[in-house]
Write a protein that holds these residues in place. Sequence first.
Motif, PDB file in Angstrom:
ATOM      1  N   GLY A 193      -2.955  14.702 -11.320  1.00 21.21           N
ATOM      2  CA  GLY A 193      -2.690  14.356  -9.934  1.00 21.21           C
ATOM      3  C   GLY A 193      -2.332  13.255  -9.411  1.00 21.21           C
ATOM      4  N   SER A 194      -2.805  11.931 -10.152  1.00 19.81           N
ATOM      5  CA  SER A 194      -2.427  10.543  -9.635  1.00 19.81           C
ATOM      6  C   SER A 194      -1.086  10.253 -10.495  1.00 19.81           C
ATOM      7  CB  SER A 194      -3.372   9.755 -10.388  1.00 19.81           C
ATOM      8  OG  SER A 194      -4.398   9.522  -9.486  1.00 19.81           O
ATOM      9  N   LEU A 195      -0.792  10.761 -11.560  1.00 21.78           N
ATOM     10  CA  LEU A 195       0.738  10.733 -12.090  1.00 21.78           C
ATOM     11  C   LEU A 195       1.715  11.271 -10.969  1.00 21.78           C
ATOM     12  CD1 LEU A 195       1.465   9.447 -14.579  1.00 21.78           C
ATOM     13  CD2 LEU A 195       1.786  11.501 -15.464  1.00 21.78           C
ATOM     14  N   PHE A 196       1.307  12.462 -10.625  1.00 16.86           N
ATOM     15  CA  PHE A 196       2.606  13.130  -9.497  1.00 16.86           C
ATOM     16  C   PHE A 196       2.452  12.135  -8.419  1.00 16.86           C
ATOM     17  CE2 PHE A 196       3.573  16.021  -6.343  1.00 16.86           C
ATOM     18  CZ  PHE A 196       4.759  16.760  -6.832  1.00 16.86           C
ATOM     19  N   ALA A 197       1.338  11.790  -7.727  1.00 20.92           N
ATOM     20  CA  ALA A 197       1.154  11.206  -6.561  1.00 20.92           C
ATOM     21  C   ALA A 197       2.149   9.677  -6.655  1.00 20.92           C
ATOM     22  CB  ALA A 197      -0.180  10.799  -6.367  1.00 20.92           C
ATOM     23  N   ILE A 198       1.963   8.912  -7.542  1.00 17.54           N
ATOM     24  CA  ILE A 198       2.609   7.777  -7.741  1.00 17.54           C
ATOM     25  C   ILE A 198       4.012   7.811  -8.085  1.00 17.54           C
ATOM     26  CG2 ILE A 198       2.511   5.462  -8.783  1.00 17.54           C
ATOM     27  CD1 ILE A 198       0.188   5.838  -6.769  1.00 17.54           C
ATOM     28  N   CYS A 199       4.191   8.690  -9.247  1.00 20.50           N
ATOM     29  CA  CYS A 199       5.700   8.828  -9.469  1.00 20.50           C
ATOM     30  C   CYS A 199       6.316   9.575  -8.657  1.00 20.50           C
ATOM     31  CB  CYS A 199       5.577   9.382 -10.812  1.00 20.50           C
ATOM     32  SG  CYS A 199       4.634   8.383 -12.347  1.00 20.50           S
ATOM     33  N   LEU A 200       6.161  10.687  -8.639  1.00 22.01           N
ATOM     34  CA  LEU A 200       7.189  11.545  -7.449  1.00 22.01           C
ATOM     35  C   LEU A 200       6.555  11.582  -6.075  1.00 22.01           C
ATOM     36  CD1 LEU A 200       6.985  12.981 -10.321  1.00 22.01           C
ATOM     37  CD2 LEU A 200       7.983  14.928  -9.056  1.00 22.01           C
ATOM     38  N   GLY A 201       5.474  11.394  -5.770  1.00 18.57           N
ATOM     39  CA  GLY A 201       5.259  11.331  -4.326  1.00 18.57           C
ATOM     40  C   GLY A 201       5.589   9.893  -3.593  1.00 18.57           C
ATOM     41  N   LYS A 202       5.574   8.674  -4.578  1.00 22.66           N
ATOM     42  CA  LYS A 202       5.560   7.680  -3.965  1.00 22.66           C
ATOM     43  C   LYS A 202       6.804   6.919  -4.485  1.00 22.66           C
ATOM     44  CE  LYS A 202       3.043   3.269  -3.501  1.00 22.66           C
ATOM     45  NZ  LYS A 202       1.915   2.660  -3.655  1.00 22.66           N
ATOM     46  N   PRO A 221       0.861  10.524  -0.499  1.00 25.66           N
ATOM     47  CA  PRO A 221       0.862  10.902  -1.839  1.00 25.66           C
ATOM     48  C   PRO A 221      -0.273  11.426  -2.382  1.00 25.66           C
ATOM     49  CG  PRO A 221       1.676   8.362  -1.202  1.00 25.66           C
ATOM     50  CD  PRO A 221       0.853   8.960  -0.106  1.00 25.66           C
ATOM     51  N   ALA A 222      -1.442  11.219  -2.035  1.00 21.64           N
ATOM     52  CA  ALA A 222      -2.794  11.999  -2.342  1.00 21.64           C
ATOM     53  C   ALA A 222      -2.581  13.403  -1.938  1.00 21.64           C
ATOM     54  CB  ALA A 222      -4.026  11.246  -2.011  1.00 21.64           C
ATOM     55  N   LEU A 223      -2.230  13.639  -0.796  1.00 21.67           N
ATOM     56  CA  LEU A 223      -2.209  15.188  -0.369  1.00 21.67           C
ATOM     57  C   LEU A 223      -1.098  15.875  -1.078  1.00 21.67           C
ATOM     58  CD1 LEU A 223      -3.107  14.590   3.414  1.00 21.67           C
ATOM     59  CD2 LEU A 223      -4.515  15.587   1.624  1.00 21.67           C
ATOM     60  N   ILE A 224       0.074  15.353  -1.016  1.00 19.09           N
ATOM     61  CA  ILE A 224       1.152  15.974  -2.006  1.00 19.09           C
ATOM     62  C   ILE A 224       0.921  16.187  -3.383  1.00 19.09           C
ATOM     63  CG2 ILE A 224       2.658  14.178  -2.909  1.00 19.09           C
ATOM     64  CD1 ILE A 224       4.068  17.095  -1.181  1.00 19.09           C
ATOM     65  N   ALA A 225      -0.011  15.267  -3.955  1.00 17.35           N
ATOM     66  CA  ALA A 225      -0.569  15.535  -5.278  1.00 17.35           C
ATOM     67  C   ALA A 225      -1.587  16.575  -5.391  1.00 17.35           C
ATOM     68  CB  ALA A 225      -1.169  14.407  -5.909  1.00 17.35           C
ATOM     69  N   ARG A 226      -2.425  16.713  -4.524  1.00 20.78           N
ATOM     70  CA  ARG A 226      -3.351  17.960  -4.148  1.00 20.78           C
ATOM     71  C   ARG A 226      -2.580  19.134  -3.991  1.00 20.78           C
ATOM     72  NH1 ARG A 226      -5.588  21.594  -1.349  1.00 20.78           N
ATOM     73  NH2 ARG A 226      -7.812  22.131  -1.587  1.00 20.78           N
ATOM     74  N   ALA A 227      -1.581  19.230  -3.355  1.00 15.16           N
ATOM     75  CA  ALA A 227      -0.907  20.412  -3.188  1.00 15.16           C
ATOM     76  C   ALA A 227      -0.268  20.877  -4.404  1.00 15.16           C
ATOM     77  CB  ALA A 227       0.305  20.175  -1.954  1.00 15.16           C
ATOM     78  N   PHE A 228       0.121  19.910  -4.956  1.00 12.85           N
ATOM     79  CA  PHE A 228       0.592  19.996  -6.656  1.00 12.85           C
ATOM     80  C   PHE A 228      -0.070  20.929  -7.464  1.00 12.85           C
ATOM     81  CE2 PHE A 228       0.625  17.778 -10.835  1.00 12.85           C
ATOM     82  CZ  PHE A 228       1.868  18.621 -11.318  1.00 12.85           C
ATOM     83  N   LEU A 229      -1.401  19.995  -7.509  1.00 10.03           N
ATOM     84  CA  LEU A 229      -2.808  20.797  -8.355  1.00 10.03           C
ATOM     85  C   LEU A 229      -2.948  21.929  -7.981  1.00 10.03           C
ATOM     86  CD1 LEU A 229      -4.870  17.201  -8.810  1.00 10.03           C
ATOM     87  CD2 LEU A 229      -3.213  18.160 -10.270  1.00 10.03           C
ATOM     88  N   ALA A 230      -2.805  22.292  -6.357  1.00  9.86           N
ATOM     89  CA  ALA A 230      -3.238  23.548  -6.381  1.00  9.86           C
ATOM     90  C   ALA A 230      -2.594  24.674  -6.711  1.00  9.86           C
ATOM     91  CB  ALA A 230      -3.600  23.638  -4.471  1.00  9.86           C
ATOM     92  N   THR A 289      -5.476   5.868 -13.667  1.00  7.91           N
ATOM     93  CA  THR A 289      -4.016   6.473 -13.647  1.00  7.91           C
ATOM     94  C   THR A 289      -2.855   6.065 -12.732  1.00  7.91           C
ATOM     95  OG1 THR A 289      -4.981   8.619 -14.604  1.00  7.91           O
ATOM     96  CG2 THR A 289      -2.761   8.892 -14.164  1.00  7.91           C
ATOM     97  N   ALA A 290      -3.440   5.907 -11.447  1.00  5.79           N
ATOM     98  CA  ALA A 290      -2.621   5.578 -10.377  1.00  5.79           C
ATOM     99  C   ALA A 290      -1.947   4.331 -10.501  1.00  5.79           C
ATOM    100  CB  ALA A 290      -3.359   5.731  -8.865  1.00  5.79           C
ATOM    101  N   VAL A 291      -2.974   3.313 -11.043  1.00  7.95           N
ATOM    102  CA  VAL A 291      -2.642   2.113 -10.913  1.00  7.95           C
ATOM    103  C   VAL A 291      -1.512   1.650 -12.249  1.00  7.95           C
ATOM    104  CG1 VAL A 291      -3.343  -0.352 -11.565  1.00  7.95           C
ATOM    105  CG2 VAL A 291      -4.465   0.945 -10.006  1.00  7.95           C
ATOM    106  N   LEU A 292      -1.945   2.576 -13.506  1.00 11.22           N
ATOM    107  CA  LEU A 292      -0.854   2.509 -14.235  1.00 11.22           C
ATOM    108  C   LEU A 292       0.457   2.887 -14.242  1.00 11.22           C
ATOM    109  CD1 LEU A 292      -3.353   2.961 -17.407  1.00 11.22           C
ATOM    110  CD2 LEU A 292      -2.427   0.936 -16.766  1.00 11.22           C
ATOM    111  N   ALA A 293       0.392   4.172 -13.621  1.00 10.24           N
ATOM    112  CA  ALA A 293       1.561   4.785 -13.125  1.00 10.24           C
ATOM    113  C   ALA A 293       2.507   3.721 -12.123  1.00 10.24           C
ATOM    114  CB  ALA A 293       1.375   6.173 -12.663  1.00 10.24           C
ATOM    115  N   GLU A 294       1.746   3.353 -11.353  1.00 13.28           N
ATOM    116  CA  GLU A 294       2.497   2.442 -10.374  1.00 13.28           C
ATOM    117  C   GLU A 294       3.331   1.289 -11.309  1.00 13.28           C
ATOM    118  OE1 GLU A 294       2.511   2.560  -6.879  1.00 13.28           O
ATOM    119  OE2 GLU A 294       1.984   0.400  -6.132  1.00 13.28           O
TER     120      GLU A 294
END
Lengths: 445, 332
Positions: free
Chosen positions: B102-111, B124-133, B56-61
Amino acid sequence: MRTSGLATFTLGGVHPPGRKAPAAGLAIEPMPLVSRYLVSLVQHCGAPAAPLVKKGDRVAEGQRIGAVDKGLGAHVHSPVTGTVAGLARAFHPVLGPVPAVAIERDPEAAPAAWTPRDWEHLTSAELLAVVREAGIVGMGGAGFPTHVKLSPPPELSVDTLILNGAECESYLAADHRLMLERAPGVVQGARVLLAILGVPRCVIGVENNKKDAVEALHQAVSEAGEGGRVRVQPLAVKYPQGSEKQLIEAVTGRRVPAGGLPAHVGCVVQNVGTAFAAYEAAALGKPCYERVLTVAGRGVGRPANLLCKVGVCLMDIADHLGGVGEDAVKCVLGGPMMGFAVPGLEAVVGKTTSGVLFLDAWESPDAPYGPCIRCGRCLEACPMGLSPNEMSIYAERRKYEGTPRFGLWECFECGSCAFVCPAKRPLVQFIRASKARLKSGGCKL
Amino acid sequence: MSGRLWKVGVAPHVRDGATVAGIMWTVFAVLLPQLFLSAYLFGPRVLALAGVGVGTAVLAEAAMQRFLGKPLSLTDGSAALTGLLLVYVLPPGVSLALPFWGSLFAICLGKQLFGGLGFNFFNPALIARAFLAVGFPVAMTTTWIMPELPAFLAGPDAVASATPLALLKHSGVAAYLAQYGGLHGAWASFLGFKPGSVGETSPLLLTLGGLYLLWRRIISWHIPVAMIASTALLAWVFGPEGLCTGEPLAHVLSGGLILGAFFMATDYVTSPSQPLAKLVFGAGCGALTMLIRLKGGYPEGVCYAILLMNCVSPVLEDWVRPRRFAPPLKKD
């Protein structure tokens, strides 16, 4: 950084691949005479020399053909005996086309004979005039007129002359071979410069990958009976050891202040090739119109260290050394870290040409660059403690005015930052663009 | 030959062999042993999570770069690494939807919306984890899996399936020590045989990976050492029975500290570059981790600690600049 206990500078520095092996073992050989010489009138920092000859004039080897009488600059001399074919343009790697004198060599003329003469009785001012008349410039590459450098502001007291034999650039072995094969001349050059400056000591700094040159210089120093004044200092191998400020720190521990001169810390630095030219001028009366340069790279038939007259075009050099290979993609004047890539082989050798490199795509890879990932490697590599990463980000956004606070004006463009950058960012290019833009905008901050 | 075209271009004409892709894929590779251990501990579903997260991360990027009109840079490995790190901070029992979102959020919004590689404020990974939490609070806090322990590590009371830190927080030190206190327990915890997020269980494998990155000079010691040391110190000082009665080892070996210290807090983009600033940054990460673990509502605090310090990073970077070669000439 590995320094193996040898003297070196403290901040930053990198270890580019040496690639000196082929040329370092080759004795200096003369470049055969060619039929036509294109002698640039800009082989120095400063204004072009004014031509003293016109088309059809007969000139002798060593005759002055260009003069700089006012301001910064150095005289230019004819490398051969022959006839002026005309005033022309030569390609200058920074300035583009510059005025030049084209000379057709007279194939009948005998080479000039320079007879030894006694220079020891000459005064400091007389020797300085000799250096000036000989058109000597900094032969490490910068081309700063030597007589100007040998006249530091009188209010500053100089106690140390440093001869720069670091030759920290990859591939180059011209200074190495000069120190090895002409060590007595280099030491005599040091004596000439000491006499001009009137200072008590000289240190010759040599990177320790040239142990045989260190040995030869040691021997020449003791044979000249100069052990008391001249010291040979082996240095750790680290780029940019041959930069003036870094060399001064390596040898004396002193740091030239930002915006200051070496004389502010009591030093004058001259390249070993410059010292040798000063020796030839003082002891033989020979002006500066030839030098040793290294030709290397996988794109040329064979590597060599050539004793080459100024005005020889690169094509002639390539032809002499077996031609240019199919794979050669880049031709660099000078070393690979700071040298200039030329667009064509019509470019000519000048007093500052320390090397001619024909590089293939493996040696000089073409890498597309990406965004800065802020890894900080350039900060570790920078010998001046600047922030190339920040400057590049500002310059990339054309916000040049943001660059000076990260040290723009202290950068001397050694290329260490760009060398280590994993994103392959052209950091030097960004920095140069910032300098150019801010200078032309008249807002030097 | 005179018509031949020569490449021009500004010096230097030689370049070091290090590349962004080389760095990213090296980090990716040294993380993999932990993934394989987790697949052994928690079942092959872990590999499916990793596949979805990285894919997902690669495709989102790619999609974002296409959408934003930027050159594609999938081979540089940075998106894949973000996807992997995101999966590493998920509990192993979550559904495949979580690594996807999570990956979608990390790449699109976080990065990418911050400007892509090099310009994101937050890891990006951690901001996505916060989002998922926030988005999946139950899944993110309850889907732990208790691995089956090999016989040589099986302790007497290895029954609870809460994470060690949850045990410590909600049931107290005695309950924690009953499971992880003895020699068996400590070894199980150190080797990685304990419940936890996908990529955090084995301090041993993660430390080995971190040491390799140190040896390769991809990261420097300052942030990991400062973060681990400040965590250990605060854990010991502010113990449950009063000052200086804590269990530093429990806090260092449990939860995401080792993963965070070597692989998250050291993210180039979101951490400062100078040694002094790195020490402050790392110590801040450790201190905030312990503040959250001891006083906050969550058993674990590494994620938020690093995210909060990410906010401070630009200030630290500006505060500590490289030392210049020499001061300017004094004009008199």
